[in-house]
Design a protein around this motif. Structure first.
Motif, PDB file in Angstrom:
ATOM      1  N   VAL A 198       0.842  -1.200   0.000  1.00  0.00           N
ATOM      2  CA  VAL A 198       0.000   0.000   0.000  1.00  0.00           C
ATOM      3  C   VAL A 198       0.878   1.251   0.000  1.00  0.00           C
ATOM      4  CG1 VAL A 198      -1.655   1.340   1.361  1.00  0.00           C
ATOM      5  CG2 VAL A 198      -2.022  -1.114   1.014  1.00  0.00           C
ATOM      6  N   ASN A 199       1.915   1.255   0.842  1.00  0.00           N
ATOM      7  CA  ASN A 199       2.810   2.407   0.886  1.00  0.00           C
ATOM      8  C   ASN A 199       3.569   2.596  -0.420  1.00  0.00           C
ATOM      9  OD1 ASN A 199       2.090   3.170   3.453  1.00  0.00           O
ATOM     10  ND2 ASN A 199       3.811   2.140   4.459  1.00  0.00           N
ATOM     11  N   ALA A 200       4.001   1.490  -1.032  1.00  0.00           N
ATOM     12  CA  ALA A 200       4.765   1.583  -2.279  1.00  0.00           C
ATOM     13  C   ALA A 200       3.906   2.182  -3.394  1.00  0.00           C
ATOM     14  CB  ALA A 200       5.285   0.205  -2.689  1.00  0.00           C
ATOM     15  N   ILE A 201       2.642   1.798  -3.448  1.00  0.00           N
ATOM     16  CA  ILE A 201       1.763   2.359  -4.494  1.00  0.00           C
ATOM     17  C   ILE A 201       1.486   3.831  -4.206  1.00  0.00           C
ATOM     18  CG2 ILE A 201      -0.503   2.232  -5.596  1.00  0.00           C
ATOM     19  CD1 ILE A 201      -0.499  -0.775  -5.029  1.00  0.00           C
ATOM     20  N   ALA A 202       1.137   4.127  -2.963  1.00  0.00           N
ATOM     21  CA  ALA A 202       0.751   5.494  -2.614  1.00  0.00           C
ATOM     22  C   ALA A 202       1.896   6.489  -2.797  1.00  0.00           C
ATOM     23  CB  ALA A 202       0.225   5.545  -1.179  1.00  0.00           C
ATOM     24  N   ALA A 203       3.138   5.994  -2.702  1.00  0.00           N
ATOM     25  CA  ALA A 203       4.299   6.895  -2.792  1.00  0.00           C
ATOM     26  C   ALA A 203       4.585   7.339  -4.220  1.00  0.00           C
ATOM     27  CB  ALA A 203       5.525   6.198  -2.204  1.00  0.00           C
ATOM     28  N   GLN A 204       3.930   6.731  -5.213  1.00  0.00           N
ATOM     29  CA  GLN A 204       4.220   7.065  -6.610  1.00  0.00           C
ATOM     30  C   GLN A 204       3.412   8.280  -7.069  1.00  0.00           C
ATOM     31  OE1 GLN A 204       4.177   3.471  -9.126  1.00  0.00           O
ATOM     32  NE2 GLN A 204       4.326   2.289  -7.242  1.00  0.00           N
ATOM     33  N   GLN A 208      -2.454   7.701  -6.268  1.00  0.00           N
ATOM     34  CA  GLN A 208      -3.871   7.817  -5.921  1.00  0.00           C
ATOM     35  C   GLN A 208      -4.761   7.387  -7.081  1.00  0.00           C
ATOM     36  OE1 GLN A 208      -4.977   8.279  -2.838  1.00  0.00           O
ATOM     37  NE2 GLN A 208      -2.832   8.401  -2.202  1.00  0.00           N
TER      38      GLN A 208
END
Lengths: 290, 290
Positions: A198-204, A208
């Motif tokens: 979840v963090n890896a996706i959100a950091a891109q 969102q």
């Protein structure tokens, strides 16, 4: 049948245990304590507990069964807070997701009375925490693992077995070390992965947008990422060594599949996927080996 | 309202589409073809299709709407098999989980008739495959992404939008590249991780014992590991570049959490877990950004 349950920690796990015991007619009275007075009050208003205790020690006073349902890192301090009222006839249990650290803490703190303590881990839970999610069916048809110490009294072990079976659990027994190895693999690592994904996706930059497109596979895969942060920080740290080994082994397995994809090796890739797919399709929750 | 659906691939995705179209009264007749004659026969017996076609080409004959519901790697060969009967008035769609490779194949094969083709990806599925799991509700309330080519005809795009909305989907439109980036992150990577995790556990000496202890968190986390191997081999290879980038970024994020655990840095670890937990708790499937 118990006279009085002393419940320390009136959240999801503790509250559900109290409700299940009451429904099964296994306890007459529940005295509860939570660190946060508002939780204790809500638990009483909801009928999860009958009496609010102003301290952990007073929750234990007069109890013949005590459940510690606190984050694993709080186990030692909680045992210290109650040890003056612990006696050999009581049954004391916990519900922590790690067992080696809990067993060590009990040994250190309870000393001569450690025989009253039966370490437990019910394989049940929800990603939502708090007494408002307490559910008398949380433990129904779930496995519960008991990891007794050498000095645990046979009588207390038998009582613990009876009470969990009385609320619909299947009881297993194993060493704390074996427990912690297994749960590093099947629970702690999946949680760590879900948090990281979840963090890896959100950091891109488009994270969102990506998340807004995710479907039912992502929903189920990441359900456990919504778990309670403090509780999971404690679990991951308490089972550090086993977890790090499992993480490393998983990363190697992932890297091997990564390399096959990179090389365009469809045959070997399909074989690994087929292996996982067959294993998972044949897996059933709570199905013991023959 | 269409006269005749030519369905190529009568499995879970294709069969569910045919059932949904029929239920919504959007098609009069479904002519179906599957590579395996027994699948086609079962589809007819179940009422998923009305007529069995002996080839993909004959499934297209007389159709005003065609759905390709085949593994993404079979898209090019399927388009080649039907291209002699494709005309400018037809609506041709696929349901593949990757879109760049599908768009490239359509461009190469359909040439002057590529304007009839609307690449689609409905965000729906089950881990179980096969026509026996076909379900008229599979697409209800799901998102479907259309990734038209520059030469896609506006009329066909409009028809595609109408037919998906007609069976209860929310229609989005984006470039094939943006689609493939997003789904590498939120679908292809989670599948790869789930395959790797199941294999990593099973490969250990006590792997089967570990698996027998796993609970509801593991159940949901690994549900997608039971997916169809050939289909997922194709998807992972078709979206190789984006997937490898996402895998690498995920591994870095996991490694960073691994290091915090190793160092016993509870504060930083809790912060990362809290971030993931909050993101996931606030996430809703199909919720578009404002």
């Amino acid at each position: 049948m118990f006279e009085q349950l002393g419940l320390i920690g009136c959240g999801l796990m503790g509250g559900s245990f109290a409700l299940a015991l009451k429904r099964a007619g296994l306890v007459k009275r529940v005295v509860g304590y939570s660190k946060s007075p508002s939780t204790t009050e809500r638990a009483r208003q909801m009928g999860v507990i009958d009496v609010e205790a102003p301290s952990a020690l007073l929750a234990v006073s007069g109890a013949d069964i005590v459940l510690l349902a606190v984050p694993v890192a709080a186990t030692e301090a909680t045992l210290k807070a109650i040890r003056h009222l612990v006696n050999k006839d009581m049954l004391i249990m916990d519900v922590g997701s790690t067992k080696r650290d809990v067993v060590d803490a009990a040994r250190r703190v309870l000393r001569d009375n450690v025989g009253s303590f039966v370490p437990c881990h019910p394989i049940a839970g929800k990603e939502a925490s708090g007494v408002e999610h307490a559910d008398p069916d949380l433990y129904t048809n779930r496995q519960v693992i008991l990891t007794p110490l050498e000095r645990t009294q046979v009588a207390q072990l038998g009582k613990a077995k009876d009470v969990w079976e009385g609320i619909g659990c299947q009881v297993l027994q194993m060493a704390p070390e074996a427990h912690d190895s297994a749960f590093a693999a099947v629970s702690h690592l999946p949680h760590l992965i879900a948090f990281a994904l979840v963090n890896a996706i959100a950091a891109q930059p488009h994270g969102q947008d990506f998340l807004s497109l995710a479907g039912p596979g992502f929903r189920d895969f990441t359900r456990i990422a919504a778990s309670e942060p403090k509780m999971w920080r404690d679990i991951l740290l308490a089972n550090k060594q086993e977890l790090l080994e499992q993480t490393q082994f998983f990363q190697q397995t992932l890297q091997a599949m990564h390399s096959l994809i990179e090389a365009g090796n469809g045959e070997a890739l399909e074989e690994l996927i087929a292996q996982a797919s067959q294993l998972r399709a044949n897996w059933r929750m709570g199905a013991r080996r023959a």
